[in-house]
Design a protein around this motif. Sequence first.
Motif, short mmCIF file in Angstrom:
data_model
loop_
_atom_site.label_atom_id
_atom_site.label_comp_id
_atom_site.label_asym_id
_atom_site.label_seq_id
_atom_site.Cartn_x
_atom_site.Cartn_y
_atom_site.Cartn_z
N PRO A 1 1.17 0.16 11.94
CA PRO A 1 0.78 -0.36 10.63
C PRO A 1 1.90 -0.88 9.76
CG PRO A 1 0.72 2.05 10.64
CD PRO A 1 0.97 1.63 12.05
N ASN A 2 3.13 -0.40 9.92
CA ASN A 2 4.20 -0.85 9.02
C ASN A 2 5.56 -0.77 9.72
OD1 ASN A 2 5.12 1.91 8.82
ND2 ASN A 2 3.41 2.26 7.39
N ILE B 1 10.46 3.45 14.47
CA ILE B 1 10.39 4.58 15.41
C ILE B 1 10.21 4.06 16.85
CG2 ILE B 1 9.01 6.58 16.11
CD1 ILE B 1 8.46 7.11 13.17
N ALA B 2 9.39 3.02 17.00
CA ALA B 2 9.19 2.45 18.34
C ALA B 2 10.48 1.87 18.89
CB ALA B 2 8.11 1.37 18.28
N ILE C 1 19.94 -11.24 15.79
CA ILE C 1 19.45 -10.72 14.51
C ILE C 1 18.13 -11.42 14.19
CG2 ILE C 1 19.89 -10.50 12.03
CD1 ILE C 1 22.88 -10.51 12.68
N TRP C 2 17.12 -10.64 13.83
CA TRP C 2 15.81 -11.21 13.50
C TRP C 2 15.30 -10.61 12.20
CZ3 TRP C 2 17.08 -9.60 18.51
CH2 TRP C 2 17.19 -10.61 19.45
N GLN C 3 14.29 -11.27 11.64
CA GLN C 3 13.76 -10.83 10.35
C GLN C 3 12.92 -9.57 10.48
OE1 GLN C 3 11.70 -14.19 8.64
NE2 GLN C 3 13.59 -15.11 7.85
N GLY C 4 12.01 -9.55 11.41
CA GLY C 4 11.14 -8.38 11.58
C GLY C 4 11.67 -7.42 12.61
#
Length: 330
Positions: free
Chosen positions: A28-29, A35-36, A155-158
Amino acid sequence: MIKQLILKQHLVLWVIATGSVIVPFFLPNRYFQDIAVMTFLWAGLATSWNLYSGYCKRLSIGHAAYLGIGAYTSTLLYLNFGISPWIGMLAGGVISAIAALIIGGTTLRLKGTFFVLSTIAFAEILKVMTITSKDITAGALGLMIPYQPGFANMIWQGKIPYAVLTWIYMIVVLIISVRLEKSKLGYSLIALGENQEAAENLGVNSTRTMLVAFVMSAVLTSFGGTLFAQYVMFIEPTSVMSMGNSINFILLAIAGGMGTAFGPMVGSFILTPVSNLLRGYLAGISGLHGLILGLVLIVILLYRPDGILPQLKLLFRYLFGKFVKPGKGE
């Protein structure tokens, strides 16, 4: 035939490992996605540690040193020369291989406590050198990686791209580990872990076998160090090369099943989320999450000293024994 294929080829475990890549997409966030990412990363790191220490049954409590070599090499090359972390990751692997050849070549003949102490000493010496080399590493202040999103900069945004990248890292290390188990090198490592003198009498070159596995383990751990640095975007010696990180390699492998290809992954899939969730939801009570996690580990070690993986295999055998009847699908 289907039942035998499932049991012999670890198909269920492969389905869990490969299928886990979709989990971050349904979380969800960003907190749970983080954590994943850490679960995949630590699964790969613990499996890398297991390549040598798990199969040889010789504890290395200094593997955080190779994590640090990978993290600092790629970061310094990126910050000072603009070299892509993808290339820096390979450079870190080469430096880790050289360090492992030197350290392994001089310490692998040591046994028991003496070998364990030598690995701790190497990690501590490297950490002190990193702290005192302020002109190169910024010492205890650490290094901040600028936020410049792009594939070349890793490097990525999400967090989803990081989850996929760390998942690929975990799968690659798993493939290497599974292939190692069925190779001459793997059989030799297992034999050395069971009885070194007997294995040598049967013709196993113990020094060369252990050194190859030690270098492989160090290089793969170093790759994980680069992924860690590019994800966190800040590294400093006491966090990257801490004793806590070295112990975490061991705990995840032992809890899941030390000396097995999938054991460290199982340990990380269970303990890394539990550890992070406890730290997040029990942050108001200092040290409580560590106490609960420690109790969980004690229970696992007391009642399942060979780890969780053998129990999972028994469960799979029971379930598929019910669903795959003799004479059907064979």
